[in-house]
Design a protein around this motif. Sequence first.
Motif, PDB file in Angstrom:
ATOM      1  N   TYR A  24       0.847  -1.189   0.000  1.00  0.00           N
ATOM      2  CA  TYR A  24       0.000   0.000   0.000  1.00  0.00           C
ATOM      3  C   TYR A  24       0.887   1.245   0.000  1.00  0.00           C
ATOM      4  CZ  TYR A  24      -2.758   3.865   1.753  1.00  0.00           C
ATOM      5  OH  TYR A  24      -3.340   5.090   1.890  1.00  0.00           O
ATOM      6  N   ASP A  25       0.523   2.229  -0.816  1.00  0.00           N
ATOM      7  CA  ASP A  25       1.128   3.556  -0.707  1.00  0.00           C
ATOM      8  C   ASP A  25       0.031   4.593  -0.903  1.00  0.00           C
ATOM      9  OD1 ASP A  25       1.240   4.915  -3.504  1.00  0.00           O
ATOM     10  OD2 ASP A  25       1.972   2.896  -3.914  1.00  0.00           O
ATOM     11  N   GLN A  26       0.349   5.831  -0.581  1.00  0.00           N
ATOM     12  CA  GLN A  26      -0.652   6.884  -0.588  1.00  0.00           C
ATOM     13  C   GLN A  26      -0.794   7.588  -1.933  1.00  0.00           C
ATOM     14  OE1 GLN A  26       0.315   9.428   2.720  1.00  0.00           O
ATOM     15  NE2 GLN A  26       0.493   7.690   4.099  1.00  0.00           N
ATOM     16  N   GLY A  27      -0.074   7.127  -2.942  1.00  0.00           N
ATOM     17  CA  GLY A  27      -0.155   7.747  -4.259  1.00  0.00           C
ATOM     18  C   GLY A  27      -1.466   7.421  -4.955  1.00  0.00           C
ATOM     19  N   ASP A  28      -1.893   8.321  -5.836  1.00  0.00           N
ATOM     20  CA  ASP A  28      -3.151   8.133  -6.561  1.00  0.00           C
ATOM     21  C   ASP A  28      -2.992   7.277  -7.818  1.00  0.00           C
ATOM     22  OD1 ASP A  28      -4.710   9.616  -4.817  1.00  0.00           O
ATOM     23  OD2 ASP A  28      -4.179  11.501  -5.799  1.00  0.00           O
TER      24      ASP A  28
END
Length: 158
Positions: free
Chosen positions: A95-99
């Motif tokens: 998981y990462d916070q990028g769109d």
Amino acid sequence: MPVKASWVPKPSATNHRLITPCDQSISYLMRPEPVQVSRVRQQARRALPAWGLAEHAELAELIITELVTNAIVHGSGLIEIRLAYESGSLTVYVYDQGDGRPVRRHPNGDWEYGRGLELIDGLVALYGGIRGVFGDDDRRGKTVFVTLPLTRDPEGIR
């Protein structure tokens, strides 16, 4: 240094509806720094033999390396990794916070980058697994995952 490492099975904060706890899982929260990738691989190397999957450690490390590197290069914010073995399948969640969503490229011989998803997709096809991505309704970002059906080592759990 990792922000958090956990050997305790727990629901992932990534997407609690899709990632449920199981007896054989580890989670790792890391800063988006390349040096952290080796630490995540080390966690996998320690866990897999205990799950009877020692012979698949290099495969898991390769998948972890590619997915985490993509999150570092193309994502943003802290990265959460979860490795789980359940119902005969090993799944790596990143998981990462990028769109942005991962895009498989078809690089020519001169490109230095862009082969990671092509490599992973080849392994997925070879092992009969799946690669996917899902967004998170509760927060910004996405989870990329690879699931491969793997059998335990003939010697069993070590």
